[in-house]
Design a protein around this motif. Sequence first.
Motif, PDB file in Angstrom:
ATOM      1  N   PRO A  36       0.856  -1.271   0.085  1.00  0.00           N
ATOM      2  CA  PRO A  36       0.064  -0.196  -0.038  1.00  0.00           C
ATOM      3  C   PRO A  36       0.756   1.412   0.159  1.00  0.00           C
ATOM      4  O   PRO A  36       0.848   2.215   0.862  1.00  0.00           O
ATOM      5  N   PHE A  37       1.672   1.524  -0.998  1.00  0.00           N
ATOM      6  CA  PHE A  37       2.471   2.785  -1.130  1.00  0.00           C
ATOM      7  C   PHE A  37       1.353   3.686  -1.277  1.00  0.00           C
ATOM      8  O   PHE A  37       0.360   3.625  -1.886  1.00  0.00           O
ATOM      9  N   GLN A  38       1.775   5.123  -0.852  1.00  0.00           N
ATOM     10  CA  GLN A  38       1.000   6.128  -1.085  1.00  0.00           C
ATOM     11  C   GLN A  38       1.619   6.795  -2.414  1.00  0.00           C
ATOM     12  O   GLN A  38       2.583   7.306  -2.342  1.00  0.00           O
ATOM     13  N   PRO A  39       1.007   6.877  -3.380  1.00  0.00           N
ATOM     14  CA  PRO A  39       1.576   7.249  -4.835  1.00  0.00           C
ATOM     15  C   PRO A  39       1.865   8.736  -4.808  1.00  0.00           C
ATOM     16  O   PRO A  39       2.601   9.129  -5.692  1.00  0.00           O
ATOM     17  N   ILE A  40       1.084   9.557  -3.917  1.00  0.00           N
ATOM     18  CA  ILE A  40       1.539  10.743  -3.860  1.00  0.00           C
ATOM     19  C   ILE A  40       2.754  11.063  -3.405  1.00  0.00           C
ATOM     20  O   ILE A  40       3.438  12.405  -3.664  1.00  0.00           O
ATOM     21  N   TYR A  41       3.589  10.055  -3.019  1.00  0.00           N
ATOM     22  CA  TYR A  41       5.057  10.336  -2.722  1.00  0.00           C
ATOM     23  C   TYR A  41       5.962   9.905  -3.800  1.00  0.00           C
ATOM     24  O   TYR A  41       7.254   9.960  -3.740  1.00  0.00           O
ATOM     25  N   GLY A  42       5.289   9.648  -4.932  1.00  0.00           N
ATOM     26  CA  GLY A  42       6.050   9.240  -5.895  1.00  0.00           C
ATOM     27  C   GLY A  42       6.986   7.870  -5.618  1.00  0.00           C
ATOM     28  O   GLY A  42       6.257   6.839  -5.590  1.00  0.00           O
ATOM     29  N   LEU A  43       8.241   7.706  -6.357  1.00  0.00           N
ATOM     30  CA  LEU A  43       8.886   6.424  -6.169  1.00  0.00           C
ATOM     31  C   LEU A  43       9.513   6.715  -4.970  1.00  0.00           C
ATOM     32  O   LEU A  43      10.549   6.003  -5.073  1.00  0.00           O
ATOM     33  N   SER A  44       9.346   7.542  -4.146  1.00  0.00           N
ATOM     34  CA  SER A  44      10.357   7.718  -2.869  1.00  0.00           C
ATOM     35  C   SER A  44      10.476   6.178  -2.057  1.00  0.00           C
ATOM     36  O   SER A  44      11.378   6.034  -1.464  1.00  0.00           O
ATOM     37  N   VAL A  45       9.450   5.495  -2.030  1.00  0.00           N
ATOM     38  CA  VAL A  45       9.439   3.997  -1.530  1.00  0.00           C
ATOM     39  C   VAL A  45       9.472   2.992  -2.644  1.00  0.00           C
ATOM     40  O   VAL A  45      10.500   2.081  -2.625  1.00  0.00           O
ATOM     41  N   ALA A  46       8.485   3.091  -3.646  1.00  0.00           N
ATOM     42  CA  ALA A  46       8.441   2.009  -4.604  1.00  0.00           C
ATOM     43  C   ALA A  46       9.671   2.161  -5.743  1.00  0.00           C
ATOM     44  O   ALA A  46       9.774   0.983  -6.276  1.00  0.00           O
ATOM     45  N   GLY A  47      10.141   3.063  -5.699  1.00  0.00           N
ATOM     46  CA  GLY A  47      11.405   3.322  -6.850  1.00  0.00           C
ATOM     47  C   GLY A  47      12.662   2.729  -6.481  1.00  0.00           C
ATOM     48  O   GLY A  47      13.639   2.804  -7.291  1.00  0.00           O
ATOM     49  N   VAL A  48      12.843   2.482  -5.230  1.00  0.00           N
ATOM     50  CA  VAL A  48      14.502   1.964  -4.741  1.00  0.00           C
ATOM     51  C   VAL A  48      14.933   0.912  -5.465  1.00  0.00           C
ATOM     52  O   VAL A  48      16.151   0.832  -5.914  1.00  0.00           O
ATOM     53  N   PRO A  49      14.070  -0.138  -5.622  1.00  0.00           N
ATOM     54  CA  PRO A  49      14.929  -1.406  -6.509  1.00  0.00           C
ATOM     55  C   PRO A  49      15.004  -0.715  -7.993  1.00  0.00           C
ATOM     56  O   PRO A  49      16.121  -1.469  -8.373  1.00  0.00           O
ATOM     57  N   LEU A  50      14.305   0.009  -8.354  1.00  0.00           N
ATOM     58  CA  LEU A  50      14.760   0.450  -9.823  1.00  0.00           C
ATOM     59  C   LEU A  50      16.173   1.183  -9.803  1.00  0.00           C
ATOM     60  O   LEU A  50      17.015   0.949 -10.610  1.00  0.00           O
ATOM     61  N   LEU A  51      16.410   2.124  -9.002  1.00  0.00           N
ATOM     62  CA  LEU A  51      17.588   2.813  -8.659  1.00  0.00           C
ATOM     63  C   LEU A  51      18.600   1.660  -8.403  1.00  0.00           C
ATOM     64  O   LEU A  51      20.066   1.938  -8.898  1.00  0.00           O
ATOM     65  N   LEU A  52      18.411   0.674  -7.580  1.00  0.00           N
ATOM     66  CA  LEU A  52      19.188  -0.275  -7.204  1.00  0.00           C
ATOM     67  C   LEU A  52      19.808  -1.012  -8.605  1.00  0.00           C
ATOM     68  O   LEU A  52      21.110  -1.188  -8.792  1.00  0.00           O
ATOM     69  N   TRP A  53      18.850  -1.251  -9.510  1.00  0.00           N
ATOM     70  CA  TRP A  53      19.242  -1.878 -10.808  1.00  0.00           C
ATOM     71  C   TRP A  53      20.212  -1.123 -11.556  1.00  0.00           C
ATOM     72  O   TRP A  53      21.073  -1.475 -12.109  1.00  0.00           O
ATOM     73  N   CYS A  54      19.715   0.280 -11.426  1.00  0.00           N
ATOM     74  CA  CYS A  54      20.557   1.164 -12.271  1.00  0.00           C
ATOM     75  C   CYS A  54      22.071   1.121 -11.873  1.00  0.00           C
ATOM     76  O   CYS A  54      22.950   1.048 -12.480  1.00  0.00           O
TER      77      CYS A  54
END
Length: 582
Positions: free
Chosen positions: A150-168
Amino acid sequence: MRAKMARSRELIRKIDKGIMRLDQLPLWWVGAILAVAVFIPFFILGEGSVFPIHDQLDETIMAYVLNARHLWEKTAFFPELLGGIPVSGMQPSAVLFIPLYAVLPALTAFLIQYLIVFLAGFFGMYLCVKKLTGSSILAVMTGGLFCMLPFQPIYGLSVAGVPLLLWCFLCLYQEKHIVLSFLLILFFGLSTHLVLIGYAVLGFWALAIFIMLLRKKRNKWILFGFCWLTGIYLVVNHSLFLELVLGSAGYVSHREELVNEAAPFWSTVREVFINSAQHADSLHRYLILPILLMAAAGAAVYKKADNEWKKRYLWILAGLALLIGIAFFYGFCRWQPVVDFKNGCQGFLRYFQAERLYWLYPSLWYLEFALCLSLWWGRGTWQGFKLLVFFLLALPTLGEVKENSYFYLNVNQINNGSGITGYISWESYYAEDLMQLLEDEIGRDMKDYRVVHLGMSPAPALMHGFYTADGYSNNYPLTYKRRFRRVIEKELEKNPETAAYFDTWGSRCYLFNSCTGIAWMLGKDMGIVYQGLEIDTEALRKLECEYVFSAGAVENAEELGWKLRGYFETEKSYWGVWMYEL
């Protein structure tokens, strides 16, 4: 008997072979199918969709809406909120999404933002697990669980986007997919905020560079990636940096009166380790025991394992140490001596929440789970049995995630409706039809007056276009807070707890009172009646406020100098509004 055993072994071999063949196929498309399934209820419900309101629909979304309304204006203030709030007081968590709110209705923009966050969560975790383990099946399993949190999308990728940054980061480390990685880092930087997660990921990135230097390993792309993300944050948060470095805010923030609260050290550490904390719901508590058991079992076979297996196992131990360390760091930040130190500081050190490092928890726990599963996956036989065991290990967490997901909330809403669920829909919360009735009753340009709210959130009025004397902001002028306090001073004297809430925090600048305390979600069916209110009407008029939208009848309205203009509600509105003119 031997023939049956031979057939059984052959069947097991074929099953193993089929599973491992599937495991090597690209399964990213599962994320697209999952997204379609998850978003179908939103298309069915439309404005009847349900989302968590706290800190999302009642505050943070307004930062996008106000910035979108003034997108092409060079303005230092947003006049709609708190008598005119400095732009720095309503900074959105992800600037990339502001244009959505400028060209689309707020609900449509919000759903697109959520879809982007959902997909980024799935694909980021999928790519990360795939790269770390080589398994598509583990990647799909982990990515599917992760994106449903249950991410709060209003905070953008601040929680959900961490794995994507790690992949980069991993791609840059291996010197692969360089251009794509830099584009995704740009996407991450524009979809997050420095003080929410940026400082954490930059800190760990800098630590990785330091370790590489100690080991005399050179990688220019890792360094360039760090500089690239830092530069993006500098550009996006330039006003914050100017405020910190040059003190150029132009006003003293109400946060200077913020009083940080301490918490018991050990119980806080335990609570965070087991359940995480606010806005970073990882729902990982049922993963802890399987992770610990698999890690313990790994220790028993460590000596006989190959080098690749040993390396992965050491990463698992490092991950566990990091997860424990984050919980201890949170407890340390809430420890009484640290809190006393912060309360004795001024400016940024007083109100910066370094403990928000726990926002990494959702990503780290699910990556840790995937790595532990990978210790036993793809080796030897019985892959079908292992897959069944993995599913059973994940089943309690799957149930937890399902019951807390936005998907479940809205399917429940479709099946039962608010009368049974008690959920407040987008339509009933913002109550556009009700707000239009209030605007029509007043019959004046909304720029020419301000309204204030009693027992109800100002967000619906703000969303409609009213200018409010009250509001919710984590950074507005201290002078305004003190002016507003004069309005409710006598009411605060009657209720020390309410006074402490306003005085020591104050981000909700509402008409708190002795009758309903700090309540701001009083619906039309609650039968609220305010008795003996001591509101300073003259102080309210000095804030250019001319109307009060109240969730209940005010018995001594005439004594206060308030004239009742009528009671208003609609069938679908959550609110019933008693409108008074000052």
